[in-house]
Design a protein around this motif. Structure first.
Motif, PDB file in Angstrom:
ATOM      1  N   ILE A  35       0.831  -1.205   0.000  1.00  0.00           N
ATOM      2  CA  ILE A  35       0.000   0.000   0.000  1.00  0.00           C
ATOM      3  C   ILE A  35       0.864   1.254   0.000  1.00  0.00           C
ATOM      4  N   VAL A  36       1.945   1.243   0.770  1.00  0.00           N
ATOM      5  CA  VAL A  36       2.750   2.449   0.943  1.00  0.00           C
ATOM      6  C   VAL A  36       3.624   2.732  -0.277  1.00  0.00           C
ATOM      7  N   PHE A  37       4.181   1.685  -0.904  1.00  0.00           N
ATOM      8  CA  PHE A  37       5.156   1.911  -1.976  1.00  0.00           C
ATOM      9  C   PHE A  37       4.629   1.521  -3.364  1.00  0.00           C
ATOM     10  N   VAL A  38       3.973   0.376  -3.466  1.00  0.00           N
ATOM     11  CA  VAL A  38       3.541  -0.104  -4.774  1.00  0.00           C
ATOM     12  C   VAL A  38       2.317   0.658  -5.266  1.00  0.00           C
ATOM     13  N   LEU A  39       1.327   0.852  -4.404  1.00  0.00           N
ATOM     14  CA  LEU A  39       0.099   1.541  -4.807  1.00  0.00           C
ATOM     15  C   LEU A  39       0.352   2.965  -5.287  1.00  0.00           C
ATOM     16  N   PRO A  40       1.142   3.792  -4.570  1.00  0.00           N
ATOM     17  CA  PRO A  40       1.447   5.131  -5.102  1.00  0.00           C
ATOM     18  C   PRO A  40       2.194   5.096  -6.432  1.00  0.00           C
ATOM     19  N   PHE A  41       3.052   4.083  -6.620  1.00  0.00           N
ATOM     20  CA  PHE A  41       3.784   3.961  -7.890  1.00  0.00           C
ATOM     21  C   PHE A  41       2.810   3.697  -9.044  1.00  0.00           C
ATOM     22  N   LEU A  42       1.878   2.763  -8.839  1.00  0.00           N
ATOM     23  CA  LEU A  42       0.904   2.464  -9.889  1.00  0.00           C
ATOM     24  C   LEU A  42      -0.001   3.659 -10.152  1.00  0.00           C
ATOM     25  N   LEU A  43      -0.392   4.353  -9.088  1.00  0.00           N
ATOM     26  CA  LEU A  43      -1.231   5.537  -9.244  1.00  0.00           C
ATOM     27  C   LEU A  43      -0.475   6.647  -9.991  1.00  0.00           C
ATOM     28  N   THR A  44       0.819   6.782  -9.695  1.00  0.00           N
ATOM     29  CA  THR A  44       1.630   7.788 -10.380  1.00  0.00           C
ATOM     30  C   THR A  44       1.753   7.487 -11.865  1.00  0.00           C
ATOM     31  N   LYS A  70       7.970  15.733 -16.931  1.00  0.00           N
ATOM     32  CA  LYS A  70       7.006  14.740 -16.427  1.00  0.00           C
ATOM     33  C   LYS A  70       7.572  14.009 -15.216  1.00  0.00           C
ATOM     34  N   ASN A  71       8.859  13.710 -15.226  1.00  0.00           N
ATOM     35  CA  ASN A  71       9.481  13.014 -14.100  1.00  0.00           C
ATOM     36  C   ASN A  71       9.410  13.848 -12.825  1.00  0.00           C
ATOM     37  N   ILE A  72       9.613  15.155 -12.966  1.00  0.00           N
ATOM     38  CA  ILE A  72       9.545  16.033 -11.790  1.00  0.00           C
ATOM     39  C   ILE A  72       8.146  16.013 -11.196  1.00  0.00           C
ATOM     40  N   LEU A  73       7.129  16.163 -12.029  1.00  0.00           N
ATOM     41  CA  LEU A  73       5.745  16.150 -11.542  1.00  0.00           C
ATOM     42  C   LEU A  73       5.387  14.800 -10.927  1.00  0.00           C
ATOM     43  N   SER A  74       5.768  13.720 -11.582  1.00  0.00           N
ATOM     44  CA  SER A  74       5.434  12.377 -11.091  1.00  0.00           C
ATOM     45  C   SER A  74       6.132  12.087  -9.776  1.00  0.00           C
ATOM     46  N   ASP A  75       7.413  12.464  -9.661  1.00  0.00           N
ATOM     47  CA  ASP A  75       8.158  12.183  -8.432  1.00  0.00           C
ATOM     48  C   ASP A  75       7.647  13.001  -7.255  1.00  0.00           C
TER      49      ASP A  75
END
Length: 283
Positions: free
Chosen positions: A60-69, A162-167
């Motif tokens: 939830i903490v690491f994988v879910l935000p990555f997929l959402l990003t 895009k990388n800046i916004l996503s990160d």
């Protein structure tokens, strides 16, 4: 009165026994207790539940935000950056290094194309080389290559934005989830410490040597250099060699000092055998 003295003498004698012997005796006597099997089953069930909670929490903490990003990058960030770049007519290059690389790439293409044109006929004389070189074709090829290089670095600049916004989005969501779930994070920390504590002295020393060699070892400057170049390129920043070399000359030295201080001040007091094994393996 006699019983009181006998109890005091018993307690005094018991306190003189080293705690390690007492703990070993307790561990040895546990299998002979009546509820030992029930305790083992209960501990196994609790350990299994803890593993499930930890895996679910880390997902939830690491994988879910990555997929959402990644989803927002496709739906929002990508189209937004493409729209702004086309409407506002932003610069192709967002730093000087990109511009220098583009000009160098175009210069090499010009030289290579000219040499290939001259080598098409190896029997001609040097004075006749102009007869096989078509200036119009040359200029047309250069224009095509220039357009190709422009599109390449324009897409690279868009990707950095895009990388800046996503990160920023990923970091914000991840930190918020960690702050709001301190209890689960404490469970992860406790499980990690328990895993490290169950390792042998050789295992602890192995991981300690692995980490120190990666961060401050003989080959670490090359790793730091590659890492910093990738980070700077990821965010579209110029790959400043002075900054990279200054970072490598200071940060690993500081980390090496902190690790040595931690080993000899903290680890040496709680696990001296691990420190001895660490020294022997380093030698």
């Amino acid at each position: 009165m006699k019983n009181w003295k006998f109890k005091n003498i018993s307690l005094t004698l018991f306190s003189l026994i080293p705690s390690s012997i007492v703990n070993s005796f307790k561990t040895f006597s546990e299998p002979f207790q009546n509820n030992f099997e029930n305790k083992v089953i209960e501990n196994s069930r609790i350990s299994k539940n803890q593993k499930i909670v930890i895996i679910r929490y880390l997902s939830i903490v690491f994988v879910l935000p990555f997929l959402l990003t990644q989803l927002l990058d496709i739906i929002i960030f990508g189209p937004l950056v493409d729209f702004l770049w086309s409407e506002q007519h932003l610069e192709v290059f967002i730093n000087e290094d990109q511009e220098k690389e583009a000009f160098e790439e175009l210069r090499l293409y010009k030289t290579r194309y000219y040499l290939n044109s001259l080598n098409q006929n190896t029997n001609i004389k040097l004075g006749e080389s102009k007869s096989i070189f078509n200036q119009e074709d040359f200029e047309e090829k250069i224009r095509e290559k220039a357009f190709e290089i422009t599109e390449k670095y324009k897409n690279e600049s868009k990707g950095s934005t895009k990388n800046i916004l996503s990160d920023i989005f990923y970091f914000t969501v991840t930190v918020s989830l960690i702050i709001r779930s301190r209890q689960q994070m404490e469970l992860v920390r406790f499980s990690l410490l328990r895993f490290i504590g169950n390792l042998s002295d050789a295992g602890k020393a192995f991981f300690l040597i692995l980490i120190t060699n990666l961060l401050v070892g003989f080959h670490s400057p090359h790793g730091w250099e590659v890492f910093l170049e990738l980070v700077l390129k990821h965010f579209g920043l110029p790959e400043n060699r002075d900054f990279i070399f200054t970072f490598i000359a200071t940060i690993p030295v500081l980390l090496d000092t902190l690790i040595k201080y931690w080993v000899f001040s903290y680890l040496n007091s709680i696990a001296p055998s691990t420190v001895v094994t660490y020294k022997n393996m380093n030698e």
